[in-house]
Write an enzyme that holds these catalytic residues in place. Structure first.
Site, PDB file in Angstrom:
ATOM      1  N   SER A 113     -76.588 121.285 -37.972  1.00  0.00           N
ATOM      2  CA  SER A 113     -77.702 122.155 -38.336  1.00  0.00           C
ATOM      3  C   SER A 113     -77.189 123.395 -39.047  1.00  0.00           C
ATOM      4  CB  SER A 113     -78.458 122.581 -37.075  1.00  0.00           C
ATOM      5  OG  SER A 113     -77.597 123.332 -36.239  1.00  0.00           O
ATOM      6  N   LYS A 129     -83.420 126.914 -33.584  1.00  0.00           N
ATOM      7  CA  LYS A 129     -82.353 127.896 -33.726  1.00  0.00           C
ATOM      8  C   LYS A 129     -82.903 129.127 -34.414  1.00  0.00           C
ATOM      9  CE  LYS A 129     -78.123 127.549 -36.102  1.00  0.00           C
ATOM     10  NZ  LYS A 129     -77.059 126.728 -36.605  1.00  0.00           N
ATOM     11  N   HIS A 147     -70.386 114.284 -30.774  1.00  0.00           N
ATOM     12  CA  HIS A 147     -70.991 115.589 -30.535  1.00  0.00           C
ATOM     13  C   HIS A 147     -70.019 116.453 -29.761  1.00  0.00           C
ATOM     14  CE1 HIS A 147     -74.026 118.616 -29.598  1.00  0.00           C
ATOM     15  NE2 HIS A 147     -74.832 118.001 -30.453  1.00  0.00           N
ATOM     16  N   GLY A 148     -70.162 117.742 -29.846  1.00  0.00           N
ATOM     17  CA  GLY A 148     -69.376 118.652 -28.997  1.00  0.00           C
ATOM     18  C   GLY A 148     -69.865 118.524 -27.556  1.00  0.00           C
ATOM     19  N   ASP A 149     -68.971 118.774 -26.604  1.00  0.00           N
ATOM     20  CA  ASP A 149     -69.391 118.559 -25.211  1.00  0.00           C
ATOM     21  C   ASP A 149     -70.261 119.697 -24.674  1.00  0.00           C
ATOM     22  OD1 ASP A 149     -67.528 120.507 -24.944  1.00  0.00           O
ATOM     23  OD2 ASP A 149     -66.166 119.391 -23.630  1.00  0.00           O
ATOM     24  N   ASP A 150     -70.563 120.677 -25.525  1.00  0.00           N
ATOM     25  CA  ASP A 150     -71.382 121.808 -25.079  1.00  0.00           C
ATOM     26  C   ASP A 150     -72.818 121.396 -24.740  1.00  0.00           C
ATOM     27  OD1 ASP A 150     -71.357 121.296 -27.889  1.00  0.00           O
ATOM     28  OD2 ASP A 150     -72.676 123.018 -28.157  1.00  0.00           O
ATOM     29  N   GLN A 194     -79.982 121.479 -24.739  1.00  0.00           N
ATOM     30  CA  GLN A 194     -79.803 120.195 -25.429  1.00  0.00           C
ATOM     31  C   GLN A 194     -79.555 119.020 -24.480  1.00  0.00           C
ATOM     32  OE1 GLN A 194     -78.056 119.951 -29.357  1.00  0.00           O
ATOM     33  NE2 GLN A 194     -77.055 121.875 -28.906  1.00  0.00           N
ATOM     34  N   THR A 226     -65.296 124.376 -28.706  1.00  0.00           N
ATOM     35  CA  THR A 226     -64.642 125.672 -28.502  1.00  0.00           C
ATOM     36  C   THR A 226     -65.520 126.756 -29.101  1.00  0.00           C
ATOM     37  OG1 THR A 226     -63.378 125.060 -30.431  1.00  0.00           O
ATOM     38  CG2 THR A 226     -62.191 125.063 -28.327  1.00  0.00           C
ATOM     39  N   ASP A 248    -108.081 151.247 -29.402  1.00  0.00           N
ATOM     40  CA  ASP A 248    -107.820 150.499 -30.642  1.00  0.00           C
ATOM     41  C   ASP A 248    -108.880 150.854 -31.684  1.00  0.00           C
ATOM     42  OD1 ASP A 248    -107.001 148.591 -32.478  1.00  0.00           O
ATOM     43  OD2 ASP A 248    -107.923 146.900 -31.410  1.00  0.00           O
TER      44      ASP A 248
HETATM   45  C1  SPV Z   1    -105.405 142.805 -32.481  1.00  0.00           C
HETATM   46  O1  SPV Z   1    -104.619 142.101 -31.846  1.00  0.00           O
HETATM   47  O2  SPV Z   1    -105.322 144.013 -32.545  1.00  0.00           O
HETATM   48  C2  SPV Z   1    -106.517 142.157 -33.187  1.00  0.00           C
HETATM   49  C3  SPV Z   1    -107.013 140.883 -32.708  1.00  0.00           C
HETATM   50  O3  SPV Z   1    -107.017 142.738 -34.106  1.00  0.00           O
HETATM   51  S1  SPV Z   1    -108.316 141.196 -31.656  1.00  0.00           S
HETATM   52  O4  SPV Z   1    -107.850 142.103 -30.624  1.00  0.00           O
HETATM   53  O5  SPV Z   1    -108.756 139.943 -31.101  1.00  0.00           O
HETATM   54  O6  SPV Z   1    -109.364 141.829 -32.423  1.00  0.00           O
HETATM   55 MG    MG Z   2    -106.479 144.731 -34.277  1.00  0.00          MG
END
Ligand code: SPV
Ligand code: MG
Length: 669
Positions: free
Chosen positions: A247, A282, A327-330, A336, A360, A442
């Protein structure tokens, strides 16, 4: 460790093949003789010196070996009495070169697979190669094993003896004992017997363990028939399909070494993990799949490169049916482990085997990885990755982060289930959670400067793409500045909602007075933002509040058309209902006229819907917008209450992470 290779014999049973050169120079494949193969194998396994005893054609053998140009110190010791003595005397001739250290002893006509040599070299005790899988031969060496030790070696032993081959790894003490016995034999004139006779006499003073090579190739070539059989086995081994999967974005010396070892087991096919599979377990690959594939295609010894589309090997193993998986033995421990168990089960079904090389931990690799992470967090690299993920995966997931530690949780949390690893693809910088963390409502009270500081704090410790909750986007005149700032910082997308005036959190719905912007005004804001942005990667996603404000799916669709028409790179449709019917109705109708614009949902209320269903219905981004905040707060409250109630911290201890863990949670770089 030094090797001792015995080549003083005449090899008469080979007929004309040993008439003009020593037997060990006989070709066993189109490209190699017995001795060339042995010396190559020794040097590849890290042996630095070989002492070779010679008999007939000594000069030819010495010239031949030196011309191979291998990184091995070669010493040749001639047995002048080769015609009348056995190799016990050749060892005696070389004794001065063989003192003071352990030794790897082999006959010059022995052909073996690397795994046999590697196991002998890795053994902690003295060992002799034996096979419990092959029937004891009539004429050749057999060993009697007693109490787990090699008690006798000879050609005439039968009762309970197992097949043995003259390949020994001898620790210094055991070798000293045997060598002493050899000297006594020779000085007493017993030079025409196997050296093993001296060993048998000293067996109770030596601790030589049997090293069972099972059905692997480890055989002497005494006759033209042996030669034909060994050559055929080598051809088979060469054709055996060996599979290993990578990977990595960089190939370093450790990878080359493991590939070189794998190649010795057969024809090496390398699997390169798809971008999506790498990203899922990863981190996002810095080098895209096609380039990683080209990298491996250009490595000597890799016969073919294939794409492995998931962390699970199941599909590719069923398709390729390799004889060996390396494969490595890790992977025996940790995430995994179930993948290894699945590989073992499929190999058992198909008759293949797993070969694990010791893994290693490479300090240099850790440095490379740290540098890669730094690169992934650079603005240009990080910004572009959301679009990349959208092109790669049917559904991209994001979880909220509101500070460094929640950023790290979003970055590092991985779960492995059914051979698949899952982690979040991106982070959501929620206005609700950023405000809540600051103890504020908010309502766009936490201003953009503060929000950007939070974004920067998270970005400092993470690499995943960030989607910023841009609230209403503010005034158009401010929005255009903010778009450029976000781009410069490496934010991948901003989502702005079509509300105006004092914005309140959408989850209040119509309980709080909220005004939706007109479709025209909001479209103009989007257009201005799109015109202001400087890169092609950045995304402006329009969030439609029609369902929150109970204006119905029709209004939402009308707006969706207007916003995509103005250049929105995605549509977020929000609802606070538990029932997702309206969301699904919107998505279905939107997808009827727009197949490609990404649709975003925030399933806080309709949390029962699975990611599989969202993906099936044509949704592209799912944002878990507040779960880290909502889970942390009750835990903190409970600890605070417990301390108050008990007037001490003891009872709160069991609610808390141990101090040791918190100190090591964030490693110093
Ligand atoms: C927030 O995470 O601030 C959002 C999504 O605006 S919600 O709270 O659902 O409005
Ligand atoms: Mg928001």
């Amino acid at each position: 460790m030094k090797a001792l290779i015995l080549n003083s014999g005449a090899g008469r049973r080979m007929g004309p093949l040993s008439g003009e050169r020593p037997k060990c120079m006989t070709e066993i494949s189109p490209t190699e003789s017995i001795i060339a193969r042995q010396l190559r194998q020794l040097s590849e396994c890290g042996v630095e010196e070989a002492v070779i005893t010679t008999g007939p054609f000594a000069a030819a053998l010495e010239g031949y070996c030196r011309a191979l140009g291998l990184p091995l110190r070669l010493t040749f010791v001639h047995n002048p009495r080769w015609a009348e003595t056995n190799y016990i005397y050749s060892i005696y001739c070389a004794r001065e070169r063989l003192r003071g250290e352990g030794i790897l002893l082999m006959h010059g006509d022995l052909v073996f697979e690397e795994s046999v040599l590697e196991e002998a070299l890795a053994a902690k005790t003295s060992v002799m190669a034996v096979s419990s899988a092959l029937p004891p031969p009539q004429k050749d060496f057999k060993a009697v094993i007693r109490e787990g030790r090699v008690a006798r070696v000879g050609v005439d032993l039968f009762d309970g003896a197992v097949t043995a081959q003259p390949l020994y790894k001898l620790l210094e003490d055991d070798w000293k004992t045997w060598l002493g016995g050899i000297a006594e034999f020779c000085e007493a004139g017993r030079t025409d017997c196997y050296a093993e006779e001296a060993l048998n006499e000293a067996a109770d003073r030596c601790r030589i363990m049997p090293l069972d090579f099972g059905g692997a190739l480890c055989a002497e070539i005494d006759t033209p028939q042996d030669l034909a059989a060994v050559s055929a086995r080598l051809k088979e081994i060469e054709e055996r399909l060996v599979y290993m999967c990578f990977s990595t974005d960089v190939v370093h010396s450790g990878h080359i070494a493991i590939m070189r070892r794998a190649r010795r087991l057969g024809r090496l096919v390398v699997g390169v993990l798809s971008d999506e599979a790498v990203a899922s377990y990863k981190r996002f690959p810095l080098v895209p799949f096609e380039e990683r594939r080209a990298l491996f295609e250009n490595i000597a010894g890799v016969s073919r490169v294939v794409e492995q589309k998931s962390l699970s090997y199941a599909d590719i193993l069923r398709e390729l049916r390799p004889a060996v998986v390396v494969h490595g033995d890790d992977w025996r421990e940790g995430a995994q482990r179930p993948i290894r168990a699945e590989v073992l089960a499929i190999l058992a079904e198909q008759g293949g085997k797993l070969v694990e090389f010791p893994y290693t931990k490479d300090a240099k690799l850790n440095q490379i990885e740290a540098r890669f992470r730094e690169k992934l967090s650079l603005p240009d690299v990080r910004r572009a990755r959301l679009r990349r993920l959208l092109s790669l995966k049917p559904l991209v997931t994001a979880i909220e982060a509101h500070n460094g530690i929640t950023g790290l949780i979003a970055e590092k949390t991985v779960v492995c289930q059914e051979g698949r690893a899952r982690q979040f693809d991106a982070m959501w910088l929620s206005s609700l959670c950023d405000s809540t963390a600051k103890g504020k409502p908010d309502i766009e009270l936490v201003d953009m400067s503060s929000r950007l500081r939070t974004a920067d704090e998270i970005m400092e410790v993470t690499t995943k793409p960030m989607i910023l909750d841009g609230d209403t986007g503010g005034l158009v005149e401010h929005f255009v500045y903010n778009v450029r700032t976000l781009e410069r910082m490496g934010v991948s997308a901003v989502i702005i909602e079509d509300k105006t005036g004092l914005k309140k959190n959408s989850l209040f719905g119509v309980e709080a007075k909220q005004t939706q912007d007109s479709p025209e005004n909001f479209a103009a804001k989007i257009r201005a933002g799109k015109e202001a942005q400087k890169t092609r990667d950045f995304m402006i996603i329009a969030r439609i509040e029609s369902l929150i404000l109970e204006k119905g799916v029709g209004d939402a669709l009308l707006r969706a058309r207007a916003y995509t028409g103005a250049g929105a790179d995605g549509i977020m449709i929000h609802s606070r209902k538990k029932d997702p019917t309206e969301i699904f109705a919107f998505v279905e109708k939107f997808r009827a006229f727009d197949k490609s614009t990404p649709i975003v949902v925030v399933p806080t209320s309709f949390s029962s819907v699975t990611e599989e269903e969202f993906a099936r219905r044509g949704i592209n981004i799912v944002i878990y917008a507040n779960q880290l905040t909502r889970s942390a707060f009750p835990a903190m409250q409970k600890a605070a209450r417990t301390i108050l109630e008990r007037r001490r911290a003891l009872e709160a201890d069991e609610l808390c992470m141990p101090i040791k863990d918190i100190l090591t949670l964030i490693p110093e770089e």
